[in-house]
Design a protein around this motif. Structure first.
Motif, PDB file in Angstrom:
ATOM      1  N   LYS A 132      37.628  36.740 -22.778  1.00  0.00           N
ATOM      2  CA  LYS A 132      38.783  37.432 -23.184  1.00  0.00           C
ATOM      3  C   LYS A 132      39.016  38.694 -22.192  1.00  0.00           C
ATOM      4  N   ARG A 133      38.065  39.371 -21.824  1.00  0.00           N
ATOM      5  CA  ARG A 133      38.013  40.693 -20.998  1.00  0.00           C
ATOM      6  C   ARG A 133      38.434  40.284 -19.739  1.00  0.00           C
ATOM      7  N   HIS A 134      37.810  39.094 -19.025  1.00  0.00           N
ATOM      8  CA  HIS A 134      37.955  38.806 -17.799  1.00  0.00           C
ATOM      9  C   HIS A 134      38.881  37.830 -17.601  1.00  0.00           C
ATOM     10  N   ARG A 135      39.576  37.136 -18.724  1.00  0.00           N
ATOM     11  CA  ARG A 135      40.339  36.178 -18.512  1.00  0.00           C
ATOM     12  C   ARG A 135      39.951  34.826 -17.686  1.00  0.00           C
ATOM     13  N   ILE A 136      38.827  34.543 -18.038  1.00  0.00           N
ATOM     14  CA  ILE A 136      38.399  33.461 -17.512  1.00  0.00           C
ATOM     15  C   ILE A 136      38.656  32.046 -17.781  1.00  0.00           C
ATOM     16  N   ILE A 137      39.345  31.297 -17.076  1.00  0.00           N
ATOM     17  CA  ILE A 137      39.901  29.851 -17.535  1.00  0.00           C
ATOM     18  C   ILE A 137      38.615  28.992 -17.898  1.00  0.00           C
ATOM     19  N   PRO A 138      38.832  28.097 -18.638  1.00  0.00           N
ATOM     20  CA  PRO A 138      37.695  27.199 -19.407  1.00  0.00           C
ATOM     21  C   PRO A 138      36.931  26.395 -18.245  1.00  0.00           C
ATOM     22  N   GLU A 139      37.724  25.820 -17.141  1.00  0.00           N
ATOM     23  CA  GLU A 139      36.989  25.044 -16.430  1.00  0.00           C
ATOM     24  C   GLU A 139      36.173  25.959 -15.325  1.00  0.00           C
ATOM     25  N   ARG A 140      36.048  27.300 -15.679  1.00  0.00           N
ATOM     26  CA  ARG A 140      35.358  28.285 -14.773  1.00  0.00           C
ATOM     27  C   ARG A 140      33.920  28.877 -15.627  1.00  0.00           C
ATOM     28  N   GLU A 166      35.096  23.475 -28.438  1.00  0.00           N
ATOM     29  CA  GLU A 166      35.636  23.416 -29.804  1.00  0.00           C
ATOM     30  C   GLU A 166      35.993  24.812 -30.340  1.00  0.00           C
ATOM     31  N   LYS A 167      35.186  25.882 -29.896  1.00  0.00           N
ATOM     32  CA  LYS A 167      35.185  27.108 -30.106  1.00  0.00           C
ATOM     33  C   LYS A 167      35.897  28.139 -28.923  1.00  0.00           C
ATOM     34  N   GLY A 168      36.553  27.359 -28.368  1.00  0.00           N
ATOM     35  CA  GLY A 168      37.442  27.984 -27.077  1.00  0.00           C
ATOM     36  C   GLY A 168      36.473  28.521 -25.968  1.00  0.00           C
ATOM     37  N   ILE A 169      35.336  27.794 -25.461  1.00  0.00           N
ATOM     38  CA  ILE A 169      34.579  28.254 -24.531  1.00  0.00           C
ATOM     39  C   ILE A 169      34.219  26.969 -23.480  1.00  0.00           C
ATOM     40  N   GLY A 170      34.802  26.834 -22.451  1.00  0.00           N
ATOM     41  CA  GLY A 170      34.590  26.023 -21.621  1.00  0.00           C
ATOM     42  C   GLY A 170      35.538  24.779 -21.664  1.00  0.00           C
ATOM     43  N   HIS A 171      35.685  23.973 -20.411  1.00  0.00           N
ATOM     44  CA  HIS A 171      36.417  22.745 -20.156  1.00  0.00           C
ATOM     45  C   HIS A 171      35.627  21.517 -20.739  1.00  0.00           C
ATOM     46  N   TYR A 172      36.309  20.657 -21.598  1.00  0.00           N
ATOM     47  CA  TYR A 172      35.472  19.514 -21.980  1.00  0.00           C
ATOM     48  C   TYR A 172      36.509  18.374 -22.652  1.00  0.00           C
ATOM     49  N   VAL A 173      35.910  17.028 -22.243  1.00  0.00           N
ATOM     50  CA  VAL A 173      36.892  15.999 -22.997  1.00  0.00           C
ATOM     51  C   VAL A 173      35.707  15.351 -23.607  1.00  0.00           C
ATOM     52  N   ARG A 174      36.387  14.504 -24.488  1.00  0.00           N
ATOM     53  CA  ARG A 174      35.397  13.463 -25.043  1.00  0.00           C
ATOM     54  C   ARG A 174      34.923  12.502 -24.130  1.00  0.00           C
ATOM     55  N   PRO A 175      33.530  12.242 -24.134  1.00  0.00           N
ATOM     56  CA  PRO A 175      33.201  11.474 -22.887  1.00  0.00           C
ATOM     57  C   PRO A 175      33.234   9.954 -23.176  1.00  0.00           C
ATOM     58  N   GLU A 176      33.448   9.325 -22.330  1.00  0.00           N
ATOM     59  CA  GLU A 176      33.499   7.630 -22.258  1.00  0.00           C
ATOM     60  C   GLU A 176      32.189   7.262 -22.837  1.00  0.00           C
ATOM     61  N   PRO A 177      32.098   6.250 -23.859  1.00  0.00           N
ATOM     62  CA  PRO A 177      31.039   5.780 -24.368  1.00  0.00           C
ATOM     63  C   PRO A 177      30.289   4.983 -23.380  1.00  0.00           C
ATOM     64  N   LEU A 178      28.836   4.919 -23.343  1.00  0.00           N
ATOM     65  CA  LEU A 178      28.101   4.192 -22.584  1.00  0.00           C
ATOM     66  C   LEU A 178      28.545   2.529 -22.697  1.00  0.00           C
ATOM     67  N   GLY A 179      28.632   1.833 -21.530  1.00  0.00           N
ATOM     68  CA  GLY A 179      28.961   0.439 -21.478  1.00  0.00           C
ATOM     69  C   GLY A 179      28.614  -0.233 -20.289  1.00  0.00           C
ATOM     70  N   ASP A 180      28.941  -1.453 -20.166  1.00  0.00           N
ATOM     71  CA  ASP A 180      28.579  -2.258 -19.123  1.00  0.00           C
ATOM     72  C   ASP A 180      29.695  -1.830 -17.841  1.00  0.00           C
ATOM     73  N   GLY A 181      29.714  -2.599 -16.950  1.00  0.00           N
ATOM     74  CA  GLY A 181      30.704  -2.342 -15.789  1.00  0.00           C
ATOM     75  C   GLY A 181      30.303  -2.063 -14.465  1.00  0.00           C
TER      76      GLY A 181
END
Length: 256
Positions: A132-140, A166-181
């Protein structure tokens, strides 16, 4: 800028534990990164003493004990020595633009274990205050391993990046489940590997752009997996890893 050790905490809940290991930040360099570490030593008090020892030439701005006690070693206006040789988005001097937090944890070489609830509660509040104080964006908000993948593993795959996001700290997305390919691994080369390297570079990683799945590329993949797809950390760019990277890039906000 004063070279004196810290006399007043930037974070109200922190207890001062001054370290002499710091220097001035460049006057024109804002703080725009938050780097999380673990101490990686079997004894927490020994780790703290090392960060305060002038012979070590290392420090951090904050140290969070497993019981949740927060110590401030270096003032945020000063340049602590926590990142070392590193790279993010083409910048190598990440100490000059970041705040560093050390979490007491023995690390992978000394009995790595899950972070205590009290410790995570404390670091959550601390991170929110800094962001909040330094206005740091999530992906940093990054792991030490993100900016130094060949050298570092911390804070590791047991750090709950998803919960933090979920608490507003960091950049994150739901990871793709493990699988073949189809997947890429050591020894592979060609345009598909170059395209993968370019995607990691676009996100910020110091990944070579040579079309060879080299040791450095594998280290970058492991770092990415520790942070964003911790179900399996093996340095192999499987479909789950690549799809998760695509998702992150798709929601990445353009920077001014």
């Amino acid at each position: 800028m004063s070279r004196a050790v810290i006399t007043r905490a930037d974070y109200p809940a922190a207890v001062l534990a001054p370290s002499p290991n710091f220097g001035p930040r460049p006057e024109d360099q804002p703080v725009d990164m938050l780097i999380l570490h673990y101490t990686g030593m079997p004894d927490d008090d020994q780790a703290l003493a090392w960060l305060q020892n002038p012979k070590s030439q290392v420090s951090s701005h904050y140290f969070v004990h497993q019981d949740g006690k927060v110590l401030q070693l270096v003032a945020e206006f000063a340049r602590a020595w926590h990142a070392g040789a590193s790279s993010w988005q083409g910048v190598s001097d990440n100490n000059s633009r970041s705040v560093g937090i050390e979490l007491a944890n023995p690390g992978h070489n000394h009995g790595y274990h899950a972070f205590a609830d009290a410790q995570l509660d404390a670091v959550t509040d601390l991170c929110r205050h800094i962001i909040k104080r330094h206005r740091i964006i999530p992906e940093r908000v990054l792991a030490h391993s993100d900016i130094a993948p060949e050298r570092k593993e911390d804070p590791g795959e047991l750090f709950p990046w998803a919960d933090m996001a979920e608490k507003g700290i960091g950049h994150y997305v739901r990871p793709e489940p493990l699988g073949d390919g189809r997947f890429f691994q050591a020894g592979d080369q060609g345009e598909p590997v170059a395209a993968l390297q370019a995607m990691f570079g676009l996100y910020g990683y110091g990944c070579p752009q040579n079309g060879h799945y080299c040791d450095v590329t594998a280290a970058v993949v492991r770092a990415f997996q520790r942070h964003f797809r911790p179900a399996r950390v093996d340095g192999i760019a499987d479909q789950s890893t690549i799809a998760t990277l695509h998702r992150l890039l798709a929601v990445l906000k353009p920077q001014a």
